[in-house]
Design an enzyme around this catalytic site. Structure first.
Site, PDB file in Angstrom:
ATOM      1  N   ILE A  11       0.986  -1.439  -0.254  1.00  0.00           N
ATOM      2  CA  ILE A  11      -0.133  -0.036  -0.144  1.00  0.00           C
ATOM      3  C   ILE A  11       0.575   1.200   0.075  1.00  0.00           C
ATOM      4  O   ILE A  11       0.543   2.866  -0.015  1.00  0.00           O
ATOM      5  CB  ILE A  11      -0.653  -0.149   0.906  1.00  0.00           C
ATOM      6  CG1 ILE A  11      -2.595   1.206   0.878  1.00  0.00           C
ATOM      7  CG2 ILE A  11      -0.022   0.118   2.582  1.00  0.00           C
ATOM      8  CD1 ILE A  11      -3.273   0.692   2.427  1.00  0.00           C
ATOM      9  N   GLY A  32       3.194  -4.328  11.689  1.00  0.00           N
ATOM     10  CA  GLY A  32       2.091  -4.888   9.743  1.00  0.00           C
ATOM     11  C   GLY A  32       2.147  -3.512   9.376  1.00  0.00           C
ATOM     12  O   GLY A  32       3.315  -2.462   8.800  1.00  0.00           O
ATOM     13  N   ASP A  34       0.876  -1.266   9.169  1.00  0.00           N
ATOM     14  CA  ASP A  34       0.964   0.582  10.745  1.00  0.00           C
ATOM     15  C   ASP A  34       2.337   0.881  10.586  1.00  0.00           C
ATOM     16  O   ASP A  34       3.036   1.959   9.831  1.00  0.00           O
ATOM     17  CB  ASP A  34       0.726  -0.016  12.440  1.00  0.00           C
ATOM     18  CG  ASP A  34       0.419   1.879  12.460  1.00  0.00           C
ATOM     19  OD1 ASP A  34      -0.202   2.007  13.987  1.00  0.00           O
ATOM     20  OD2 ASP A  34       0.426   3.158  12.152  1.00  0.00           O
ATOM     21  N   SER A 119      -7.830  -5.751   9.854  1.00  0.00           N
ATOM     22  CA  SER A 119      -7.985  -6.062  10.814  1.00  0.00           C
ATOM     23  C   SER A 119      -7.578  -7.924  11.093  1.00  0.00           C
ATOM     24  O   SER A 119      -7.447  -9.053  11.492  1.00  0.00           O
ATOM     25  CB  SER A 119      -9.406  -6.189  11.871  1.00  0.00           C
ATOM     26  OG  SER A 119      -9.610  -4.748  11.957  1.00  0.00           O
ATOM     27  N   THR A 120      -6.981  -8.359  10.098  1.00  0.00           N
ATOM     28  CA  THR A 120      -6.677  -9.529   9.079  1.00  0.00           C
ATOM     29  C   THR A 120      -5.373  -9.852  10.046  1.00  0.00           C
ATOM     30  O   THR A 120      -5.154 -11.180   9.380  1.00  0.00           O
ATOM     31  CB  THR A 120      -7.215  -9.441   7.670  1.00  0.00           C
ATOM     32  OG1 THR A 120      -6.396  -8.960   6.868  1.00  0.00           O
ATOM     33  CG2 THR A 120      -8.746  -9.356   7.307  1.00  0.00           C
ATOM     34  N   GLY A 121      -4.606  -8.884   9.916  1.00  0.00           N
ATOM     35  CA  GLY A 121      -3.179  -9.216  10.380  1.00  0.00           C
ATOM     36  C   GLY A 121      -2.983  -9.516  11.825  1.00  0.00           C
ATOM     37  O   GLY A 121      -3.139 -10.881  12.802  1.00  0.00           O
ATOM     38  N   TYR A 123      -4.542  -7.835  14.657  1.00  0.00           N
ATOM     39  CA  TYR A 123      -5.858  -8.257  15.469  1.00  0.00           C
ATOM     40  C   TYR A 123      -6.665  -9.753  14.877  1.00  0.00           C
ATOM     41  O   TYR A 123      -7.935  -9.943  15.257  1.00  0.00           O
ATOM     42  CB  TYR A 123      -6.751  -7.621  14.696  1.00  0.00           C
ATOM     43  CG  TYR A 123      -5.895  -5.740  15.675  1.00  0.00           C
ATOM     44  CD1 TYR A 123      -5.034  -5.844  16.738  1.00  0.00           C
ATOM     45  CD2 TYR A 123      -6.615  -4.805  15.546  1.00  0.00           C
ATOM     46  CE1 TYR A 123      -4.629  -4.548  16.997  1.00  0.00           C
ATOM     47  CE2 TYR A 123      -6.316  -3.374  15.578  1.00  0.00           C
ATOM     48  CZ  TYR A 123      -5.131  -3.431  16.718  1.00  0.00           C
ATOM     49  OH  TYR A 123      -4.902  -2.446  17.287  1.00  0.00           O
TER      50      TYR A 123
HETATM   51  N1  APR Z   1       0.392  -2.986   2.251  1.00  0.00           N
HETATM   52  C1  APR Z   1      -0.246  -3.116   1.822  1.00  0.00           C
HETATM   53  N2  APR Z   1      -1.043  -4.218   3.117  1.00  0.00           N
HETATM   54  C2  APR Z   1      -0.237  -4.810   4.059  1.00  0.00           C
HETATM   55  C3  APR Z   1       1.208  -4.283   4.222  1.00  0.00           C
HETATM   56  C4  APR Z   1       1.545  -3.429   2.582  1.00  0.00           C
HETATM   57  N3  APR Z   1       2.623  -2.941   3.328  1.00  0.00           N
HETATM   58  N4  APR Z   1       1.906  -4.688   5.465  1.00  0.00           N
HETATM   59  C5  APR Z   1       0.754  -5.774   6.279  1.00  0.00           C
HETATM   60  N5  APR Z   1      -0.579  -5.579   5.151  1.00  0.00           N
HETATM   61  C6  APR Z   1      -1.634  -6.501   5.253  1.00  0.00           C
HETATM   62  C7  APR Z   1      -1.419  -7.866   6.230  1.00  0.00           C
HETATM   63  O1  APR Z   1      -1.288  -8.761   5.266  1.00  0.00           O
HETATM   64  C8  APR Z   1      -2.955  -7.560   6.428  1.00  0.00           C
HETATM   65  O2  APR Z   1      -3.759  -8.357   5.643  1.00  0.00           O
HETATM   66  O3  APR Z   1      -2.403  -5.778   6.098  1.00  0.00           O
HETATM   67  C9  APR Z   1      -3.630  -6.193   6.994  1.00  0.00           C
HETATM   68  C10 APR Z   1      -3.496  -5.674   8.054  1.00  0.00           C
HETATM   69  O4  APR Z   1      -2.814  -6.357   8.574  1.00  0.00           O
HETATM   70  P1  APR Z   1      -1.758  -5.621  10.223  1.00  0.00           P
HETATM   71  O5  APR Z   1      -1.315  -4.730   9.760  1.00  0.00           O
HETATM   72  O6  APR Z   1      -1.815  -6.753  10.904  1.00  0.00           O
HETATM   73  O7  APR Z   1      -3.198  -4.836  11.043  1.00  0.00           O
HETATM   74  P2  APR Z   1      -4.602  -5.087  11.867  1.00  0.00           P
HETATM   75  O8  APR Z   1      -4.412  -6.889  11.795  1.00  0.00           O
HETATM   76  O9  APR Z   1      -5.561  -4.069  11.341  1.00  0.00           O
HETATM   77  O10 APR Z   1      -3.720  -4.958  13.779  1.00  0.00           O
HETATM   78  C11 APR Z   1      -4.052  -3.948  13.911  1.00  0.00           C
HETATM   79  O11 APR Z   1      -1.606  -4.071  14.129  1.00  0.00           O
HETATM   80  O12 APR Z   1       0.239  -3.291  13.573  1.00  0.00           O
HETATM   81  C12 APR Z   1      -0.080  -3.072  14.932  1.00  0.00           C
HETATM   82  O13 APR Z   1      -0.763  -1.340  15.252  1.00  0.00           O
HETATM   83  C13 APR Z   1      -1.108  -1.759  14.847  1.00  0.00           C
HETATM   84  O14 APR Z   1      -2.289  -2.275  16.828  1.00  0.00           O
HETATM   85  C14 APR Z   1      -2.029  -1.834  15.650  1.00  0.00           C
HETATM   86  C15 APR Z   1      -2.478  -3.729  14.736  1.00  0.00           C
END
Ligand code: APR
Length: 169
Positions: A11, A32, A34, A119-121, A123
């Site tokens: 992204i 992730g 973020d 939320s699919t990572g 969380y």
């Molecule tokens: N580009 C696109 N998608 C990505 C990228 C990227 N660079 N990096 C990770 N993802 C995808 C992951 O594979 C997943 O499918 O983003 C999705 C969301 O995953 P996370 O980043 O783990 O977010 P989430 O599950 O919402 O958890 C949020 O994680 O990083 C911390 O501070 C954040 O506490 C919060 C929590």
């Protein structure tokens, strides 16, 4: 109604108006997506986030995109639900994330918006159900955003998002 496309990739490398960050309430960054967005946008993103924090689950707030390249006007930070089995209103909170991000994007006049799979990572939200919620919410929420890009970070996510989109087509 917006055009919705599924794209596999990072992204932080998208050329669009605004990108959505799957953040936590502190808006100071994390792992992730973020972590990737904060790394690419530079330290000003955490400073701007801290000034707006806390962001409630299901809500969304915008900051500039700072050092992101390709240049991104806005990062829309949203805080998704932590998956706890599905009986704690997680689906409603996830749908709220997508709805609020569209509302914030409309308020900013953003015409292109890229979402990660919120939320699919970390969380733990089951990705197939999360994809259905994303697509259902985005296709039933009026918006002036013209192009919505659903980012799949891997092949499996690409398949789930594409299948979810085909179900509502
Ligand atoms: N580009 C696109 N998608 C990505 C990228 C990227 N660079 N990096 C990770 N993802 C995808 C992951 O594979 C997943 O499918 O983003 C999705 C969301 O995953 P996370 O980043 O783990 O977010 P989430 O599950 O919402 O958890 C949020 O994680 O990083 C911390 O501070 C954040 O506490 C919060 C929590």
């Amino acid at each position: 109604m917006a055009t919705i496309e599924v794209v596999q990739g990072d992204i932080t490398e998208q050329d669009t108006d605004a990108i959505v960050n799957a953040a936590n309430e502190s808006l100071r960054g994390g792992g992730g997506v973020d972590g990737a967005i904060h790394w690419a946008a530079g330290p000003r993103l955490a400073e701007a986030g801290a000034a707006l924090a806390p962001c409630a689950r299901g809500d969304a707030v915008a900051t500039p995109g700072f050092d992101l390249d390709p240049p991104i006007r806005y990062v829309i930070h949203t805080v998704g639900p932590v998956w706890k089995g599905g009986g704690r209103g997680e689906a409603d909170v996830l749908a709220s994330c997508y709805r609020r991000c569209l509302e914030v994007a409309d308020g900013l006049g953003a015409t292109g918006l890229a979402f990660p799979a919120i939320s699919t990572g970390i969380y733990g939200y089951p990705p197939a159900e999360a994809a259905r919620i994303a697509v259902t919410t985005l296709t039933t929420t009026p918006t002036r955003v013209a192009l919505i890009r659903l980012m799949a970070y891997d092949r499996a996510a690409y398949g789930l998002l594409t299948a979810a989109l085909a179900e509502v087509a």
